[in-house]
Design a protein around this motif. Structure first.
Motif, PDB file in Angstrom:
ATOM      1  N   SER A 139       0.836  -1.202   0.000  1.00 27.37           N
ATOM      2  CA  SER A 139       0.000   0.000   0.000  1.00 27.37           C
ATOM      3  C   SER A 139       0.867   1.248   0.000  1.00 27.37           C
ATOM      4  O   SER A 139       0.556   2.242  -0.666  1.00 27.37           O
ATOM      5  CB  SER A 139      -0.916   0.009   1.228  1.00 27.37           C
ATOM      6  N   SER A 192      -9.299  10.800   1.466  1.00 26.88           N
ATOM      7  CA  SER A 192      -9.698   9.484   1.952  1.00 26.88           C
ATOM      8  C   SER A 192     -10.874   9.588   2.919  1.00 26.88           C
ATOM      9  O   SER A 192     -11.848   8.826   2.824  1.00 26.88           O
ATOM     10  CB  SER A 192      -8.505   8.805   2.638  1.00 26.88           C
ATOM     11  N   LYS A 218     -12.983   6.259   1.915  1.00 23.77           N
ATOM     12  CA  LYS A 218     -12.203   5.181   1.319  1.00 23.77           C
ATOM     13  C   LYS A 218     -10.904   5.019   2.089  1.00 23.77           C
ATOM     14  O   LYS A 218     -10.485   5.915   2.820  1.00 23.77           O
ATOM     15  CB  LYS A 218     -11.880   5.488  -0.152  1.00 23.77           C
ATOM     16  N   THR A 219     -10.256   3.867   1.898  1.00 25.84           N
ATOM     17  CA  THR A 219      -8.940   3.678   2.496  1.00 25.84           C
ATOM     18  C   THR A 219      -7.921   4.525   1.736  1.00 25.84           C
ATOM     19  O   THR A 219      -8.166   4.951   0.594  1.00 25.84           O
ATOM     20  CB  THR A 219      -8.503   2.208   2.437  1.00 25.84           C
ATOM     21  N   LYS A 249      -5.217   3.430   0.478  1.00 28.72           N
ATOM     22  CA  LYS A 249      -4.810   2.654  -0.690  1.00 28.72           C
ATOM     23  C   LYS A 249      -5.782   2.861  -1.845  1.00 28.72           C
ATOM     24  O   LYS A 249      -5.367   3.099  -2.986  1.00 28.72           O
ATOM     25  CB  LYS A 249      -4.737   1.166  -0.337  1.00 28.72           C
ATOM     26  N   ASP A 250      -7.095   2.784  -1.565  1.00 29.19           N
ATOM     27  CA  ASP A 250      -8.094   2.967  -2.620  1.00 29.19           C
ATOM     28  C   ASP A 250      -8.042   4.388  -3.181  1.00 29.19           C
ATOM     29  O   ASP A 250      -8.183   4.600  -4.390  1.00 29.19           O
ATOM     30  CB  ASP A 250      -9.493   2.673  -2.078  1.00 29.19           C
ATOM     31  N   THR A 251      -7.834   5.361  -2.297  1.00 26.99           N
ATOM     32  CA  THR A 251      -7.722   6.751  -2.741  1.00 26.99           C
ATOM     33  C   THR A 251      -6.504   6.928  -3.636  1.00 26.99           C
ATOM     34  O   THR A 251      -6.562   7.612  -4.665  1.00 26.99           O
ATOM     35  CB  THR A 251      -7.619   7.693  -1.524  1.00 26.99           C
ATOM     36  N   GLU A 311      -5.066   4.614  -5.459  1.00 28.63           N
ATOM     37  CA  GLU A 311      -5.327   3.951  -6.740  1.00 28.63           C
ATOM     38  C   GLU A 311      -6.198   4.822  -7.638  1.00 28.63           C
ATOM     39  O   GLU A 311      -5.988   4.875  -8.858  1.00 28.63           O
ATOM     40  CB  GLU A 311      -5.991   2.593  -6.493  1.00 28.63           C
ATOM     41  N   ASP A 312      -7.178   5.526  -7.051  1.00 23.11           N
ATOM     42  CA  ASP A 312      -8.024   6.440  -7.831  1.00 23.11           C
ATOM     43  C   ASP A 312      -7.181   7.545  -8.467  1.00 23.11           C
ATOM     44  O   ASP A 312      -7.364   7.891  -9.646  1.00 23.11           O
ATOM     45  CB  ASP A 312      -9.091   7.075  -6.933  1.00 23.11           C
TER      46      ASP A 312
END
Length: 210
Positions: free
Chosen positions: A153, A183, A188-189, A191-193, A195-196
């Protein structure tokens, strides 16, 4: 063995407590003066790796400056042992800036590194960067549940943070704070942020033919 100097004041806000691990006396003195002049509380000074490990446990510093080439136990091994026992931001100080040295420092648990000779102008921003990276890793680990996933991450978050720095012209700590804000707002986490942000940047570059 050098004397451990503990700040006894309870007046808020408490100064940030630092452990200096450096076997070169002149360099250690330079770091000490730079940190104290900036308001940091140097709680200990170690001149070898074994002493660094012991003082880190005794003084519980907020962050550590660690020379990579320490007697008895290397700075990298000392960093690994210290951070395994208690997570703490560590800045590795080295005379080398090769990719291998930098990666070895990060793998050992360091949050940042500085190349000698270290100036006050380099040192103080590096402390902020190390604290930001450490906070990022701690948050990523809390989200992921284990260190291995957290390190994966971290790579994504570092990349996204670099994109934010470049696009918004922010410092590294401010870019990380921006990621945290996104985030939270998007629920969102990190990591997800991250990735976006990376996907959006890749799409932009593809559209622009960059």
């Amino acid at each position: 063995m050098k004397t451990v100097r503990v700040n006894a004041t309870n007046d808020p806000p408490a100064p940030i407590r630092v452990l200096i691990c450096e076997d070169e006396e002149i360099t250690a003195m330079h770091l000490l003066k730079a940190l104290e002049s900036a308001g940091y509380d140097v709680v200990g000074e170690a001149s070898d790796g074994e002493e660094a490990i012991r003082l880190a446990d005794e003084t519980q510093p907020d962050f550590i400056l660690m020379d990579i080439n320490m007697p008895k136990v290397s700075g990298l091994i000392a960093t690994q042992k210290i951070t395994e026992k208690r997570p703490v931001p560590v800045i590795i100080v080295t005379a080398y800036s090769s990719d291998e040295t930098v990666q070895a420092a990060l793998d050992a648990g360091a949050a940042a590194y500085l190349v000698k000779p270290v100036t006050r102008e380099q040192l103080l921003p590096a402390v902020r960067i190390a604290q930001a990276r450490f906070a990022m890793l701690q948050e990523a680990q809390a989200e992921a549940g284990n260190l291995r996933e957290a390190m994966e991450s971290r790579k994504l978050i570092e990349r996204a943070k670099g994109i934010v720095q470049q696009r918004l012209q922010l410092s590294e700590p401010d870019a990380f704070a921006h990621l945290q804000s996104l985030s939270r707002n998007k629920r969102k986490t990190l990591k997800d942020t991250a990735e976006d942000i990376i996907r959006a940047d890749d799409a932009f570059r593809q559209e622009m033919g960059v």
